[in-house]
Scaffold this motif. Structure first.
Motif, PDB file in Angstrom:
ATOM      1  N   PRO A 104      -9.831  -1.379  -4.224  1.00 24.91           N
ATOM      2  CA  PRO A 104      -9.276  -0.328  -5.085  1.00 24.91           C
ATOM      3  C   PRO A 104     -10.400   0.556  -5.629  1.00 24.91           C
ATOM      4  O   PRO A 104     -11.458   0.066  -6.021  1.00 24.91           O
ATOM      5  CB  PRO A 104      -8.599  -1.119  -6.209  1.00 24.91           C
ATOM      6  CG  PRO A 104      -8.237  -2.415  -5.563  1.00 24.91           C
ATOM      7  CD  PRO A 104      -9.380  -2.715  -4.639  1.00 24.91           C
ATOM      8  N   TYR A 105     -10.191   1.849  -5.620  1.00 25.19           N
ATOM      9  CA  TYR A 105     -11.221   2.775  -6.081  1.00 25.19           C
ATOM     10  C   TYR A 105     -10.571   3.954  -6.788  1.00 25.19           C
ATOM     11  O   TYR A 105      -9.361   4.168  -6.686  1.00 25.19           O
ATOM     12  CB  TYR A 105     -12.080   3.272  -4.915  1.00 25.19           C
ATOM     13  CG  TYR A 105     -11.297   3.962  -3.818  1.00 25.19           C
ATOM     14  CD1 TYR A 105     -11.063   5.336  -3.849  1.00 25.19           C
ATOM     15  CD2 TYR A 105     -10.781   3.240  -2.746  1.00 25.19           C
ATOM     16  CE1 TYR A 105     -10.340   5.968  -2.854  1.00 25.19           C
ATOM     17  CE2 TYR A 105     -10.058   3.863  -1.745  1.00 25.19           C
ATOM     18  CZ  TYR A 105      -9.838   5.228  -1.798  1.00 25.19           C
ATOM     19  OH  TYR A 105      -9.115   5.852  -0.811  1.00 25.19           O
ATOM     20  N   GLN A 106     -11.366   4.705  -7.495  1.00 24.26           N
ATOM     21  CA  GLN A 106     -10.862   5.853  -8.234  1.00 24.26           C
ATOM     22  C   GLN A 106     -11.179   7.148  -7.498  1.00 24.26           C
ATOM     23  O   GLN A 106     -12.260   7.313  -6.941  1.00 24.26           O
ATOM     24  CB  GLN A 106     -11.486   5.894  -9.634  1.00 24.26           C
ATOM     25  CG  GLN A 106     -11.053   4.728 -10.516  1.00 24.26           C
ATOM     26  CD  GLN A 106     -11.711   4.763 -11.881  1.00 24.26           C
ATOM     27  OE1 GLN A 106     -12.916   4.930 -11.987  1.00 24.26           O
ATOM     28  NE2 GLN A 106     -10.921   4.598 -12.923  1.00 24.26           N
ATOM     29  N   LEU A 107     -10.237   8.061  -7.514  1.00 25.45           N
ATOM     30  CA  LEU A 107     -10.473   9.381  -6.956  1.00 25.45           C
ATOM     31  C   LEU A 107     -11.421  10.140  -7.874  1.00 25.45           C
ATOM     32  O   LEU A 107     -11.367   9.989  -9.097  1.00 25.45           O
ATOM     33  CB  LEU A 107      -9.158  10.158  -6.845  1.00 25.45           C
ATOM     34  CG  LEU A 107      -8.096   9.603  -5.890  1.00 25.45           C
ATOM     35  CD1 LEU A 107      -6.822  10.436  -5.999  1.00 25.45           C
ATOM     36  CD2 LEU A 107      -8.603   9.593  -4.468  1.00 25.45           C
ATOM     37  N   LYS A 108     -12.290  10.966  -7.277  1.00 22.83           N
ATOM     38  CA  LYS A 108     -13.222  11.763  -8.070  1.00 22.83           C
ATOM     39  C   LYS A 108     -13.210  13.208  -7.597  1.00 22.83           C
ATOM     40  O   LYS A 108     -12.933  13.489  -6.430  1.00 22.83           O
ATOM     41  CB  LYS A 108     -14.638  11.182  -7.959  1.00 22.83           C
ATOM     42  CG  LYS A 108     -14.767   9.785  -8.559  1.00 22.83           C
ATOM     43  CD  LYS A 108     -16.189   9.262  -8.455  1.00 22.83           C
ATOM     44  CE  LYS A 108     -16.299   7.862  -9.064  1.00 22.83           C
ATOM     45  NZ  LYS A 108     -17.685   7.333  -8.956  1.00 22.83           N
TER      46      LYS A 108
END
Length: 244
Positions: A35-39
């Motif tokens: 899981p990762y965050q959009l930037k």
């Protein structure tokens, strides 16, 4: 205006982190991103849940190329992304295709039917009458066959298009003749942005090519990856003078 979908919320990592157990998060299958965050282009987190930067396009470079993840700069050195930029034409091309300046799609021969062959204008030009496609209009004409990055992100001197045209030391201005430069003649890089390498073109089942190509045709280059990934619906068109 960008309207974020649920997928953007999930990928942002917040919902995933709350619903997944600790054991699930530590047992990520090999080759699958955790899981990762959009930037965005500045590296700021996009969080539709809290409304943080929810109206801006995501940046594949800042998201997938974040520290500890994929080596974006190294990956985009490949021919798949440069499409011949910086390389010399082959001997065969030099004798047959006099307008070609590189061995690839960027500056090479084109897929348009005879006798309407298109060509990439040289970096330096003496008259607009001898110019055809610039690096800017190359994207709108041929971007559907370009994954972004490389020649769609950096000019023939290594500058990122949107950053360099915004730099006063370049001597360029948005939409101006800009010394008939083949990368900046009448270009609107500051408003359109660049076409960063879109990782999800190949790595997302069901990628929406139609949505991506629509953004490219509208000169909404920096929004193309967001639309193609179905992370949001993008309205507005730089081509029509309406900021997305």
């Amino acid at each position: 205006l960008i309207c974020a979908f649920v997928l953007a919320v999930v990928i942002s990592g917040n919902v995933v982190a709350q619903r997944a157990s600790a054991s699930t998060l530590t047992k990520v299958p090999s080759g699958v991103c955790p899981p990762y965050q959009l930037k965005d282009e500045q590296g700021n987190v996009i969080n539709p849940v809290s409304g943080t930067n929810a109206g801006v396009p995501y940046s594949p470079k800042q998201t997938c190329g974040a520290a500890g993840c994929h080596n974006y700069d190294k990956i985009t050195e490949g021919f798949h992304f440069t499409q011949g930029a910086g390389e010399k034409v082959t001997a065969n091309q030099k004798s047959r295709i006099l307008w070609a300046t590189t061995p690839g799609n960027f500056g090479g021969n084109w897929c348009s039917p005879a006798p309407l062959y298109r060509y990439l204008s040289p970096k330096k030009n003496d008259s607009p009458a001898t110019m055809d496609m610039t690096a800017y209009t190359f994207i709108s004409a041929c971007g559907s066959c370009h994954p972004g990055g490389g020649s769609a992100e950096y000019d023939r001197e290594g500058h990122r298009y949107d950053k360099w045209i915004s730099d006063t030391s370049s001597g360029f201005a948005e939409g101006a003749d800009n010394r008939l430069d083949g990368d900046y003649y009448q270009a609107k890089w500051k408003r359109s942005g660049v076409l960063e390498a879109d990782c999800l073109i190949c790595h997302l089942p069901g990628y929406n090519y139609t949505a991506r190509n629509k953004q490219i045709a509208n000169l909404n280059y920096r929004w193309a990856a967001t639309a193609g990934s179905n992370l949001a619906t993008v309205t507005g068109s730089i081509k029509d003078g309406n900021e997305p």
